[in-house]
Design an enzyme around this catalytic site. Structure first.
Site, mmCIF file in Angstrom:
data_model
loop_
_atom_site.group_PDB
_atom_site.id
_atom_site.type_symbol
_atom_site.label_atom_id
_atom_site.label_comp_id
_atom_site.label_asym_id
_atom_site.label_seq_id
_atom_site.Cartn_x
_atom_site.Cartn_y
_atom_site.Cartn_z
ATOM 1 N N ASN A 41 0.860 -1.183 0.000
ATOM 2 C CA ASN A 41 0.000 0.000 0.000
ATOM 3 C C ASN A 41 0.898 1.235 0.000
ATOM 4 O O ASN A 41 1.481 1.571 1.026
ATOM 5 C CB ASN A 41 -0.909 -0.040 1.238
ATOM 6 C CG ASN A 41 -1.777 1.199 1.346
ATOM 7 O OD1 ASN A 41 -1.805 2.037 0.447
ATOM 8 N ND2 ASN A 41 -2.487 1.309 2.458
ATOM 9 N N HIS A 56 -9.515 1.058 4.827
ATOM 10 C CA HIS A 56 -8.241 1.273 5.523
ATOM 11 C C HIS A 56 -8.479 2.174 6.741
ATOM 12 O O HIS A 56 -9.284 3.094 6.689
ATOM 13 C CB HIS A 56 -7.210 1.895 4.583
ATOM 14 C CG HIS A 56 -5.833 1.847 5.159
ATOM 15 N ND1 HIS A 56 -5.402 2.759 6.086
ATOM 16 C CD2 HIS A 56 -4.828 0.964 4.991
ATOM 17 C CE1 HIS A 56 -4.157 2.440 6.452
ATOM 18 N NE2 HIS A 56 -3.798 1.349 5.807
ATOM 19 N N GLY A 68 2.531 2.480 10.714
ATOM 20 C CA GLY A 68 3.437 3.613 10.559
ATOM 21 C C GLY A 68 4.159 4.017 11.836
ATOM 22 O O GLY A 68 4.762 5.078 11.915
ATOM 23 N N SER A 79 3.641 -1.949 10.310
ATOM 24 C CA SER A 79 5.089 -1.947 10.529
ATOM 25 C C SER A 79 5.778 -3.262 10.141
ATOM 26 O O SER A 79 6.774 -3.650 10.764
ATOM 27 C CB SER A 79 5.410 -1.558 11.983
ATOM 28 O OG SER A 79 4.960 -0.238 12.245
HETATM 29 O O1 LIG Z 1 -1.300 0.712 6.756
HETATM 30 C C1 LIG Z 1 -0.512 -0.146 6.398
HETATM 31 C C2 LIG Z 1 -0.752 -0.897 5.164
HETATM 32 O O2 LIG Z 1 -2.025 -0.682 4.665
HETATM 33 C C3 LIG Z 1 0.704 -0.441 7.165
HETATM 34 O O3 LIG Z 1 1.539 0.653 7.101
HETATM 35 P P1 LIG Z 1 3.048 0.521 7.628
HETATM 36 O O4 LIG Z 1 3.607 -0.744 7.045
HETATM 37 O O5 LIG Z 1 3.744 1.757 7.118
HETATM 38 O O6 LIG Z 1 2.975 0.462 9.121
#
Ligand SMILES: O=C(CO)COP(=O)(O)O
Length: 253
Positions: free
Chosen positions: A10, A96, A172, A212
């Site tokens: 994503n 999401h 994130g 993450s």
């Molecule tokens: O929201 C995510 C994928 O849709 C996960 O994001 P991260 O891998 O940056 O934590």
């Protein structure tokens, strides 16, 4: 069983034409297992979808990050499921947590979107997950069940649905769920599907983890019996996405 490992990237609201070309080149040159072992789907912003689709190797597929809840029309700024189908985009991410939280998408709205996108012939990565407050209050199971129920209430065929469990506190933040935490929620979800949809769907639906995920933690997570793949944010913009795709081989051992 036979749930094929699924790795989604994503890209969220990131990228310039040059950056997109660079990521696609990396993916096109990557050595990964065949489509019989892992299904790879990358999800660029809408504006880059046709460009990415035209450049990307044929064994990898593309996904939109959202679509409108019903037939297109006077909905300024929206992109309809029909348009995605028209452009040959096979997948869409729906629900999401960034959209649930920042744009107030409710469980019901997400359920309606999933149903409409499926009806139009799209395959759907449906996202669910609890906030930190909800986890700390001990309501994780109830929250993800409620989110899944709102989707289940609107659809009758799960063949084209991948369920993405993405705990909001792990997105994130660099704070990944432990393999045991991910496995626990995935197993709970599979049980919910078993009890509320059917044993067949519970056995076949892929439940992927997001939050993450990176090149360092993906193998341990992939080794969990109910983790059928990943939805990757930040690391999907980097070369380590290839390592995450390769975590699929953990399932064969
Ligand atoms: O929201 C995510 C994928 O849709 C996960 O994001 P991260 O891998 O940056 O934590």
């Amino acid at each position: 069983m036979g749930r094929k490992f699924f790795v989604g990237g994503n890209w969220k609201c990131n990228g310039t034409t040059e950056e997109v070309k660079k990521i696609v080149t990396t993916l096109n040159e990557a050595k990964v297992p065949g489509e019989d072992v892992v299904e790879v789907v990358v999800s660029p912003p809408f504006v880059f979808l046709p460009f990415v689709k035209s450049l990307l190797r044929p064994d990898f597929h593309v996904s939109a990050q959202n679509c409108w809840v019903r037939k297109g029309g006077a909905y300024t700024g929206e992109v309809s499921a029909e348009m995605l189908v028209n452009l040959g985009i096979p997948w869409v991410i729906i629900g999401h947590s960034e959209r649930r939280q920042l744009l107030n998408e409710s469980n019901e709205f997400v359920g309606d979107k999933v149903a409409y996108a499926l009806q139009q012939g799209l395959k759907v990565i449906a996202c669910i997950g609890e906030t930190l407050e909800q986890r700390e209050a001990g309501t994780t199971t109830a929250v993800v069940a409620e989110q899944t129920k709102a989707i289940a209430a609107k659809i009758s065929n799960w063949d084209n649905v991948v369920l993405a469990y993405e705990p909001v506190w792990a997105i994130g933040t660099g704070k990944v769920a432990t393999p045991a935490q991910a496995q626990e929620v995935h197993a709970d979800l599979r049980k919910w599907v078993h009890d509320n949809v059917s044993a067949e769907v519970a056995a076949s639906v892929r439940i992927i983890y997001g939050g993450s995920v990176n090149g360092g933690n993906c193998k341990e997570l992939a080794a969990q019996p109910d983790v059928d793949g990943f939805l990757v944010g930040g690391a999907s913009l980097k070369a380590e996405f290839v390592d995450i795709i390769n975590a699929a081989t953990v399932k064969k051992n």
